[in-house]
Design a protein around this motif. Structure first.
Motif, PDB file in Angstrom:
ATOM      1  N   LYS A  86       7.540   0.586 -18.985  1.00  0.00           N
ATOM      2  CA  LYS A  86       6.240   1.229 -18.840  1.00  0.00           C
ATOM      3  C   LYS A  86       5.261   0.313 -18.115  1.00  0.00           C
ATOM      4  CE  LYS A  86       6.576   4.278 -22.864  1.00  0.00           C
ATOM      5  NZ  LYS A  86       6.014   4.637 -24.192  1.00  0.00           N
ATOM      6  N   GLU A  87       5.280  -0.990 -18.475  1.00  0.00           N
ATOM      7  CA  GLU A  87       4.403  -1.939 -17.803  1.00  0.00           C
ATOM      8  C   GLU A  87       4.721  -2.034 -16.318  1.00  0.00           C
ATOM      9  OE1 GLU A  87       4.835  -5.594 -19.873  1.00  0.00           O
ATOM     10  OE2 GLU A  87       3.814  -4.917 -21.696  1.00  0.00           O
ATOM     11  N   ILE A  88       6.020  -2.074 -16.013  1.00  0.00           N
ATOM     12  CA  ILE A  88       6.424  -2.138 -14.600  1.00  0.00           C
ATOM     13  C   ILE A  88       5.997  -0.876 -13.858  1.00  0.00           C
ATOM     14  CG2 ILE A  88       8.409  -2.208 -13.056  1.00  0.00           C
ATOM     15  CD1 ILE A  88       9.812  -3.982 -15.123  1.00  0.00           C
ATOM     16  N   SER A  89       6.128   0.289 -14.540  1.00  0.00           N
ATOM     17  CA  SER A  89       5.711   1.544 -13.916  1.00  0.00           C
ATOM     18  C   SER A  89       4.216   1.543 -13.635  1.00  0.00           C
ATOM     19  CB  SER A  89       6.072   2.724 -14.828  1.00  0.00           C
ATOM     20  OG  SER A  89       7.461   2.794 -15.029  1.00  0.00           O
ATOM     21  N   LEU A  90       3.430   1.037 -14.611  1.00  0.00           N
ATOM     22  CA  LEU A  90       1.985   0.951 -14.395  1.00  0.00           C
ATOM     23  C   LEU A  90       1.660   0.012 -13.243  1.00  0.00           C
ATOM     24  CD1 LEU A  90       0.715   0.822 -18.100  1.00  0.00           C
ATOM     25  CD2 LEU A  90       0.602   2.752 -16.517  1.00  0.00           C
ATOM     26  N   GLU A  91       2.369  -1.117 -13.167  1.00  0.00           N
ATOM     27  CA  GLU A  91       2.134  -2.059 -12.073  1.00  0.00           C
ATOM     28  C   GLU A  91       2.502  -1.438 -10.728  1.00  0.00           C
ATOM     29  OE1 GLU A  91       4.245  -5.609 -12.915  1.00  0.00           O
ATOM     30  OE2 GLU A  91       2.970  -6.198 -14.605  1.00  0.00           O
ATOM     31  N   ILE A  92       3.583  -0.664 -10.715  1.00  0.00           N
ATOM     32  CA  ILE A  92       3.984   0.000  -9.468  1.00  0.00           C
ATOM     33  C   ILE A  92       2.933   1.026  -9.047  1.00  0.00           C
ATOM     34  CG2 ILE A  92       5.672   1.580  -8.471  1.00  0.00           C
ATOM     35  CD1 ILE A  92       7.827   0.160 -10.085  1.00  0.00           C
ATOM     36  N   ASP A  93       2.421   1.804 -10.032  1.00  0.00           N
ATOM     37  CA  ASP A  93       1.375   2.780  -9.719  1.00  0.00           C
ATOM     38  C   ASP A  93       0.120   2.084  -9.200  1.00  0.00           C
ATOM     39  OD1 ASP A  93       3.049   4.811 -10.525  1.00  0.00           O
ATOM     40  OD2 ASP A  93       2.250   4.901 -12.573  1.00  0.00           O
ATOM     41  N   HIS A  94      -0.250   0.952  -9.845  1.00  0.00           N
ATOM     42  CA  HIS A  94      -1.416   0.198  -9.387  1.00  0.00           C
ATOM     43  C   HIS A  94      -1.198  -0.344  -7.970  1.00  0.00           C
ATOM     44  CE1 HIS A  94      -4.934  -2.367  -9.556  1.00  0.00           C
ATOM     45  NE2 HIS A  94      -4.185  -3.412  -9.237  1.00  0.00           N
ATOM     46  N   ARG A 132      -1.661   2.470  -5.559  1.00  0.00           N
ATOM     47  CA  ARG A 132      -3.069   2.778  -5.337  1.00  0.00           C
ATOM     48  C   ARG A 132      -3.724   1.720  -4.452  1.00  0.00           C
ATOM     49  NH1 ARG A 132      -2.756   4.204 -10.912  1.00  0.00           N
ATOM     50  NH2 ARG A 132      -3.590   2.159 -11.488  1.00  0.00           N
ATOM     51  N   GLN A 133      -3.377   0.445  -4.694  1.00  0.00           N
ATOM     52  CA  GLN A 133      -3.916  -0.626  -3.859  1.00  0.00           C
ATOM     53  C   GLN A 133      -3.457  -0.465  -2.414  1.00  0.00           C
ATOM     54  OE1 GLN A 133      -6.039  -3.064  -4.454  1.00  0.00           O
ATOM     55  NE2 GLN A 133      -6.350  -2.614  -6.619  1.00  0.00           N
ATOM     56  N   GLU A 134      -2.194  -0.090  -2.238  1.00  0.00           N
ATOM     57  CA  GLU A 134      -1.678   0.099  -0.884  1.00  0.00           C
ATOM     58  C   GLU A 134      -2.402   1.247  -0.182  1.00  0.00           C
ATOM     59  OE1 GLU A 134       2.631   0.927   1.327  1.00  0.00           O
ATOM     60  OE2 GLU A 134       2.456   1.022  -0.856  1.00  0.00           O
ATOM     61  N   THR A 135      -2.639   2.352  -0.926  1.00  0.00           N
ATOM     62  CA  THR A 135      -3.363   3.483  -0.346  1.00  0.00           C
ATOM     63  C   THR A 135      -4.783   3.082   0.042  1.00  0.00           C
ATOM     64  OG1 THR A 135      -2.066   5.014  -1.697  1.00  0.00           O
ATOM     65  CG2 THR A 135      -4.104   5.850  -0.758  1.00  0.00           C
ATOM     66  N   LEU A 141      -5.896   0.032   0.724  1.00  0.00           N
ATOM     67  CA  LEU A 141      -5.860  -0.885   1.869  1.00  0.00           C
ATOM     68  C   LEU A 141      -5.557  -0.143   3.159  1.00  0.00           C
ATOM     69  CD1 LEU A 141      -3.982  -3.929   0.261  1.00  0.00           C
ATOM     70  CD2 LEU A 141      -6.419  -3.761   0.828  1.00  0.00           C
ATOM     71  N   ASN A 142      -4.666   0.847   3.080  1.00  0.00           N
ATOM     72  CA  ASN A 142      -4.363   1.631   4.283  1.00  0.00           C
ATOM     73  C   ASN A 142      -5.600   2.386   4.765  1.00  0.00           C
ATOM     74  OD1 ASN A 142      -1.688   0.812   4.432  1.00  0.00           O
ATOM     75  ND2 ASN A 142      -0.950   2.493   3.159  1.00  0.00           N
ATOM     76  N   GLU A 143      -6.320   2.989   3.790  1.00  0.00           N
ATOM     77  CA  GLU A 143      -7.535   3.714   4.169  1.00  0.00           C
ATOM     78  C   GLU A 143      -8.579   2.769   4.745  1.00  0.00           C
ATOM     79  OE1 GLU A 143      -8.742   5.722   0.663  1.00  0.00           O
ATOM     80  OE2 GLU A 143      -7.182   7.277   0.786  1.00  0.00           O
ATOM     81  N   ALA A 144      -8.727   1.601   4.101  1.00  0.00           N
ATOM     82  CA  ALA A 144      -9.691   0.619   4.620  1.00  0.00           C
ATOM     83  C   ALA A 144      -9.289   0.131   6.005  1.00  0.00           C
ATOM     84  CB  ALA A 144      -9.788  -0.558   3.645  1.00  0.00           C
ATOM     85  N   ASN A 145      -7.985  -0.048   6.213  1.00  0.00           N
ATOM     86  CA  ASN A 145      -7.493  -0.497   7.518  1.00  0.00           C
ATOM     87  C   ASN A 145      -7.760   0.553   8.589  1.00  0.00           C
ATOM     88  OD1 ASN A 145      -6.175  -2.184   9.341  1.00  0.00           O
ATOM     89  ND2 ASN A 145      -4.187  -1.206   8.949  1.00  0.00           N
ATOM     90  N   GLU A 146      -7.499   1.814   8.225  1.00  0.00           N
ATOM     91  CA  GLU A 146      -7.756   2.887   9.191  1.00  0.00           C
ATOM     92  C   GLU A 146      -9.241   2.991   9.510  1.00  0.00           C
ATOM     93  OE1 GLU A 146      -6.110   6.391   7.530  1.00  0.00           O
ATOM     94  OE2 GLU A 146      -4.008   5.770   7.791  1.00  0.00           O
ATOM     95  N   THR A 147     -10.088   2.856   8.482  1.00  0.00           N
ATOM     96  CA  THR A 147     -11.542   2.909   8.707  1.00  0.00           C
ATOM     97  C   THR A 147     -11.998   1.754   9.610  1.00  0.00           C
ATOM     98  OG1 THR A 147     -11.853   3.926   6.540  1.00  0.00           O
ATOM     99  CG2 THR A 147     -13.782   2.932   7.562  1.00  0.00           C
TER     100      THR A 147
END
Length: 209
Positions: free
Chosen positions: A150-158, A161-164, A166-172
């Protein structure tokens, strides 16, 4: 017919990886046949319990190979402690386990189990059978593993979200840089045109052109 029936029950229980339980009365001797068709190390495990303590009472186990030669003979204590006998199968066939209860007046309960063992090169058991005492430990380990998953799943989800983000910030940032570059080019072109016009007017007023 009794022996065949016992062997059938034994094989069914062996597939289920559980110990067989039977009641033995004083003076009784019961034999169970087990067919071993793999030339590997096998473990014969047995234990016994008695409701009353009788110093005269004795339980023995004798194991014979397909040639009816004795390969094991030992006294089984009434302590519910499992006694194991490792044997390297040299010959395929039916091996017979005979339990005999000597003297005494009360019956005893006998537990036994036969299974193959996977041993490493240094002789360590790689296929240890779980006992009742191992179940709580196994459950706690499974719960710990579940929490870690569960902890690993939460870390993967986090991380997703961080990747999304950063991608949005990079595109902006890329979009703003493109507009800034375009604006810089427009400003430079406008400044250059103004300089050309100003210089032409200046030279024309001085009658240099």
């Amino acid at each position: 017919m009794v022996t065949i029936f016992s062997v059938t029950i034994f094989l069914c229980c062996l597939v289920a990886a559980r110990s067989i339980e039977m009641e033995l009365f004083p003076g009784d001797m019961r034999c169970i046949g087990q067919e071993l068709d793999r030339l590997e190390t096998v473990v014969f495990a047995s234990s016994a319990t008695s409701k009353t303590k009788d110093a005269k009472q004795k339980l023995t186990l004798k194991i014979t190979d397909p040639d009816e030669e004795d390969i094991y003979f030992e006294k089984i204590p009434f302590t519910n402690k499992r006694v194991e006998f490792l044997y390297k199968v040299q010959q395929r066939g039916v091996y017979e386990l005979c339990f005999e209860l000597h003297d005494g007046k009360t019956p005893v309960r006998v537990f036994f189990h036969v299974d193959y063992k996977v041993l490493s090169e240094d002789g360590k058991d790689l296929s240890r059978q779980l006992s009742k005492d191992d179940v709580p430990s196994l459950q706690s380990e499974l719960q710990s593993i579940e929490r870690k998953i569960k902890e690993i799943s939460l870390e993967i989800d986090h991380a997703k979200r961080q990747e999304t983000f950063l991608n949005e910030a990079n595109e902006t940032t890329n979009s703003r840089l493109q507009w800034f570059s375009l604006l810089s080019i427009v400003v430079l072109l406008g400044t250059s045109a103004w300089q050309v016009i100003y210089l032409r007017r200046f030279f024309a007023s001085k009658k240099l052109l």
